[in-house]
Motif scaffolding. Structure first.
Motif, PDB file in Angstrom:
ATOM      1  N   GLU A 126     -32.715  -2.594 -60.130  1.00 21.67           N
ATOM      2  CA  GLU A 126     -33.734  -3.030 -59.162  1.00 21.67           C
ATOM      3  C   GLU A 126     -33.188  -4.230 -58.412  1.00 21.67           C
ATOM      4  O   GLU A 126     -32.732  -5.193 -59.025  1.00 21.67           O
ATOM      5  CB  GLU A 126     -35.017  -3.453 -59.884  1.00 21.67           C
ATOM      6  CG  GLU A 126     -35.693  -2.350 -60.665  1.00 21.67           C
ATOM      7  CD  GLU A 126     -36.698  -1.564 -59.842  1.00 21.67           C
ATOM      8  OE1 GLU A 126     -36.857  -1.865 -58.648  1.00 21.67           O
ATOM      9  OE2 GLU A 126     -37.293  -0.644 -60.418  1.00 21.67           O
ATOM     10  N   GLU A 127     -33.284  -4.163 -57.077  1.00 23.22           N
ATOM     11  CA  GLU A 127     -32.754  -5.241 -56.261  1.00 23.22           C
ATOM     12  C   GLU A 127     -33.824  -6.276 -55.943  1.00 23.22           C
ATOM     13  O   GLU A 127     -34.954  -5.925 -55.642  1.00 23.22           O
ATOM     14  CB  GLU A 127     -32.164  -4.662 -54.974  1.00 23.22           C
ATOM     15  CG  GLU A 127     -33.168  -4.093 -53.980  1.00 23.22           C
ATOM     16  CD  GLU A 127     -33.634  -2.679 -54.287  1.00 23.22           C
ATOM     17  OE1 GLU A 127     -33.352  -2.171 -55.382  1.00 23.22           O
ATOM     18  OE2 GLU A 127     -34.301  -2.086 -53.420  1.00 23.22           O
ATOM     19  N   TYR A 128     -33.409  -7.538 -55.997  1.00 21.71           N
ATOM     20  CA  TYR A 128     -34.266  -8.657 -55.601  1.00 21.71           C
ATOM     21  C   TYR A 128     -33.434  -9.599 -54.771  1.00 21.71           C
ATOM     22  O   TYR A 128     -32.226  -9.412 -54.627  1.00 21.71           O
ATOM     23  CB  TYR A 128     -34.839  -9.351 -56.848  1.00 21.71           C
ATOM     24  CG  TYR A 128     -35.775  -8.435 -57.548  1.00 21.71           C
ATOM     25  CD1 TYR A 128     -37.086  -8.329 -57.127  1.00 21.71           C
ATOM     26  CD2 TYR A 128     -35.317  -7.559 -58.527  1.00 21.71           C
ATOM     27  CE1 TYR A 128     -37.935  -7.394 -57.688  1.00 21.71           C
ATOM     28  CE2 TYR A 128     -36.155  -6.622 -59.089  1.00 21.71           C
ATOM     29  CZ  TYR A 128     -37.466  -6.548 -58.657  1.00 21.71           C
ATOM     30  OH  TYR A 128     -38.299  -5.611 -59.186  1.00 21.71           O
TER      31      TYR A 128
ATOM     32  N   ASP B  38     -33.274   0.770 -46.157  1.00 23.70           N
ATOM     33  CA  ASP B  38     -32.484   0.108 -47.208  1.00 23.70           C
ATOM     34  C   ASP B  38     -31.828   1.121 -48.156  1.00 23.70           C
ATOM     35  O   ASP B  38     -30.671   0.954 -48.537  1.00 23.70           O
ATOM     36  CB  ASP B  38     -33.296  -0.941 -47.977  1.00 23.70           C
ATOM     37  CG  ASP B  38     -34.450  -0.384 -48.791  1.00 23.70           C
ATOM     38  OD1 ASP B  38     -35.253   0.356 -48.219  1.00 23.70           O
ATOM     39  OD2 ASP B  38     -34.549  -0.702 -49.987  1.00 23.70           O
ATOM     40  N   GLU B  39     -32.513   2.200 -48.495  1.00 30.36           N
ATOM     41  CA  GLU B  39     -31.939   3.117 -49.492  1.00 30.36           C
ATOM     42  C   GLU B  39     -30.792   3.978 -48.944  1.00 30.36           C
ATOM     43  O   GLU B  39     -29.801   4.208 -49.636  1.00 30.36           O
ATOM     44  CB  GLU B  39     -33.027   4.008 -50.087  1.00 30.36           C
ATOM     45  CG  GLU B  39     -34.079   3.255 -50.912  1.00 30.36           C
ATOM     46  CD  GLU B  39     -33.504   2.473 -52.085  1.00 30.36           C
ATOM     47  OE1 GLU B  39     -32.302   2.599 -52.395  1.00 30.36           O
ATOM     48  OE2 GLU B  39     -34.267   1.719 -52.709  1.00 30.36           O
ATOM     49  N   ALA B  40     -30.930   4.455 -47.715  1.00 33.83           N
ATOM     50  CA  ALA B  40     -29.827   5.259 -47.159  1.00 33.83           C
ATOM     51  C   ALA B  40     -28.592   4.384 -46.961  1.00 33.83           C
ATOM     52  O   ALA B  40     -27.473   4.804 -47.264  1.00 33.83           O
ATOM     53  CB  ALA B  40     -30.253   5.908 -45.838  1.00 33.83           C
TER      54      ALA B  40
ATOM     55  N   VAL C 211     -34.147  10.722 -48.529  1.00 31.56           N
ATOM     56  CA  VAL C 211     -33.961   9.316 -48.157  1.00 31.56           C
ATOM     57  C   VAL C 211     -32.576   8.818 -48.575  1.00 31.56           C
ATOM     58  O   VAL C 211     -31.867   8.200 -47.780  1.00 31.56           O
ATOM     59  CB  VAL C 211     -35.070   8.452 -48.796  1.00 31.56           C
ATOM     60  CG1 VAL C 211     -34.793   6.966 -48.568  1.00 31.56           C
ATOM     61  CG2 VAL C 211     -36.420   8.829 -48.198  1.00 31.56           C
ATOM     62  N   TYR C 212     -32.208   9.098 -49.805  1.00 26.80           N
ATOM     63  CA  TYR C 212     -30.903   8.620 -50.296  1.00 26.80           C
ATOM     64  C   TYR C 212     -29.777   9.581 -49.880  1.00 26.80           C
ATOM     65  O   TYR C 212     -28.794   9.172 -49.270  1.00 26.80           O
ATOM     66  CB  TYR C 212     -30.898   8.524 -51.829  1.00 26.80           C
ATOM     67  CG  TYR C 212     -31.792   7.479 -52.453  1.00 26.80           C
ATOM     68  CD1 TYR C 212     -33.176   7.527 -52.311  1.00 26.80           C
ATOM     69  CD2 TYR C 212     -31.260   6.458 -53.231  1.00 26.80           C
ATOM     70  CE1 TYR C 212     -33.999   6.589 -52.911  1.00 26.80           C
ATOM     71  CE2 TYR C 212     -32.084   5.505 -53.847  1.00 26.80           C
ATOM     72  CZ  TYR C 212     -33.445   5.582 -53.685  1.00 26.80           C
ATOM     73  OH  TYR C 212     -34.258   4.665 -54.282  1.00 26.80           O
ATOM     74  N   GLY C 213     -29.925  10.849 -50.265  1.00 23.71           N
ATOM     75  CA  GLY C 213     -28.843  11.811 -50.088  1.00 23.71           C
ATOM     76  C   GLY C 213     -28.594  12.156 -48.636  1.00 23.71           C
ATOM     77  O   GLY C 213     -27.509  11.909 -48.095  1.00 23.71           O
TER      78      GLY C 213
END
Ligand SMILES: [Zn+2]
Length: 467
Positions: free
Chosen positions: A317-319, A357-359, A396-398
């Motif tokens: 998890e990013e913060y 952010d995720e892609a 979203v990611y792939g």
């Protein structure tokens, strides 16, 4: 250290014109920007951004966090109330409980929970602070929230979570009410949805943390940490400051730690007894990721980075200036470090535009399988637009990462990298929107066509960028 890093980027930007600055020159080398984005210098954070102070105490039971959050907001639009996100949409977080015990402030009339799709029996997904009178743009409002976070380890979540507790560690990311203010637009009051992911849209805030913890434990958290000081009762207080935090993570445990300096950043990693890796190995792997990504996206956004490995459930998890790791996997580490640029520095509404952010974080891993481009469905859209977790991650990611890789191929690597670098530097410390990326890509029509075709950018984003 941040200022030094920003200066180095600016110097290299100037050198582009004189001698050429290629990626081989090192992490501060900025490729020549494209026509749509002439910026070479990193934007400074808003001087009127919110100021947040978190004074928190982890009880000796290691499961209860109490304390006060003070928020000073000078909104750039008129407001009639203030909104906070209590649960940033991890359905598995339902076993833990964040409550607001009291709210104070000169202009505060009261406060209350707002359901916003939260699980039955929980306080709610959002918290609204009522004001005695409307507040015009530019007037400062100060609010104090007394909070209680109760963490459970009795209920097993479905995978790694931002909140957790075990025998030797307690951690909380997004563990306090999060101001959902989006400068220029207003409040984010997005509902919780079934898909598991983050849904915050928090502004970068000048944030100070004070954490009182049992004296035999080590605290690793967002921000530049001072050495702990002793407190009566065998406790210690740990303090840190992150001048541009959207959201913070705190891990308190029996950590073995190691520190590595990379560029202008000090990386501190921590592991628990029995971990699959050592603190030294984790710190080195993190530094390696920082080094590699600086060559592509510019100087690392923060002077410090804390990386506590808190579990072996898998995931991360990013913060702001901290990453909670549930796995020591190095590929995952690259993804989370990339989020320091895409989410930490270049913010986005994780509910409205999760792909921003995720892609990019997945693209930064070097993932971008062109087969994913053939998958039906749009990369863009809000978290409410995806049928289930599988579809959300695949698109979203792939497909998102594949679309960025294909856009780079179509536009030419150098031109695309320069445009992305410009997007990063020009949108630093803001909450970016797809049209901001489209603006940076102006003039690179083949790249824009790929991203529109994949449903990442809409035609309206491209048109808005041209206005
Ligand atoms: Zn991610």
């Amino acid at each position: 250290m941040r200022a030094a890093a920003v200066r180095a980027a600016a110097v290299c930007g100037a050198l582009v014109l004189l001698a050429g600055c290629t990626s081989a020159d090192g992490p501060t080398a900025a490729p020549e920007p494209g026509a749509g984005c002439p910026v070479t210098e990193r934007a400074a954070p808003d001087p009127d951004r919110p100021v947040v102070d978190l004074d928190l105490r982890l009880a000796d039971d290691r499961r209860t966090v109490t304390g006060t959050e003070t928020v000073v907001l000078t909104p750039d639009l008129p407001v009639e109330d203030l909104w906070f996100r209590l649960v940033p949409n991890a359905p598995q977080s339902a076993g833990h409980r964040l409550t607001v015990e009291a709210v104070r402030g000169d202009l505060v009339a009261g406060g209350g929970y707002v359901d916003a799709g939260a699980a039955p029996g929980t306080p709610g997904g959002l918290y609204r602070v009522d004001l005695r009178e409307p507040v015009p743009a530019g007037r400062t409002v100060t609010v104090e929230l007394d909070l209680r976070l109760r963490l459970t380890d009795e209920w097993t979540p479905a995978g790694f979570d931002r909140l957790g507790a075990a025998d030797d560690v307690t951690w909380w990311g997004s563990g306090v009410p999060l101001l959902t203010w989006e400068p220029g637009h207003g409040w984010g009051r997005d509902p919780m949805v079934e898909v598991s992911g983050e849904t915050t849209a928090a502004p970068a805030a000048d944030t100070t943390l004070h954490i009182s913890a049992p004296g035999d434990l080590v605290v690793l958290m967002s921000g530049d940490q001072a050495p702990p000081r002793e407190e009566p009762g065998g406790r210690r207080v740990w303090e840190s400051h992150d001048p541009v935090a959207r959201d913070v993570a705190v891990a308190v445990g029996e950590f073995d730690t190691a520190t590595v300096d990379v560029g202008g950043t000090r990386v501190t990693a921590g592991v628990l007894a029995g971990a699959d890796t050592s603190a030294e190995e984790l710190a080195e792997a993190t530094a390696e990721a920082v080094r590699a990504l600086e060559g592509r996206f510019g100087p690392f956004p923060y002077p410090t980075l804390a990386v506590p490995l808190v579990s072996d459930d898998g995931g991360g998890e990013e913060y702001s200036s901290a990453i909670l790791m549930g796995d020591a996997d190095e590929d995952l580490l690259v993804h989370e470090v990339a989020h320091m640029w895409f989410y930490g520095m270049v913010g986005n509404s994780q509910f409205r535009d999760p792909w921003l952010d995720e892609a990019f974080a997945t693209y930064a891993q070097g993932h971008g399988d062109t087969d994913d481009l053939d998958r039906a469905g749009a990369v863009g859209g809000s978290m409410a637009d995806f049928a289930d977790q599988d579809e959300y991650e695949a698109l979203v990611y792939g497909k998102g990462a594949a679309a960025l890789a294909a856009a780079r191929e179509a536009a030419g690597e150098q031109a695309f990298d320069a445009a992305v670098r410009c997007y990063v530097e020009s949108q630093a410390w803001t909450i970016a929107r797809p049209e901001d990326l489209a603006r940076a890509l102006q003039g690179l029509e083949p790249a824009l066509d790929v991203l529109v075709e994949a449903g990442a950018l809409g035609r309206q984003d491209v048109e808005a960028a041209g206005d």
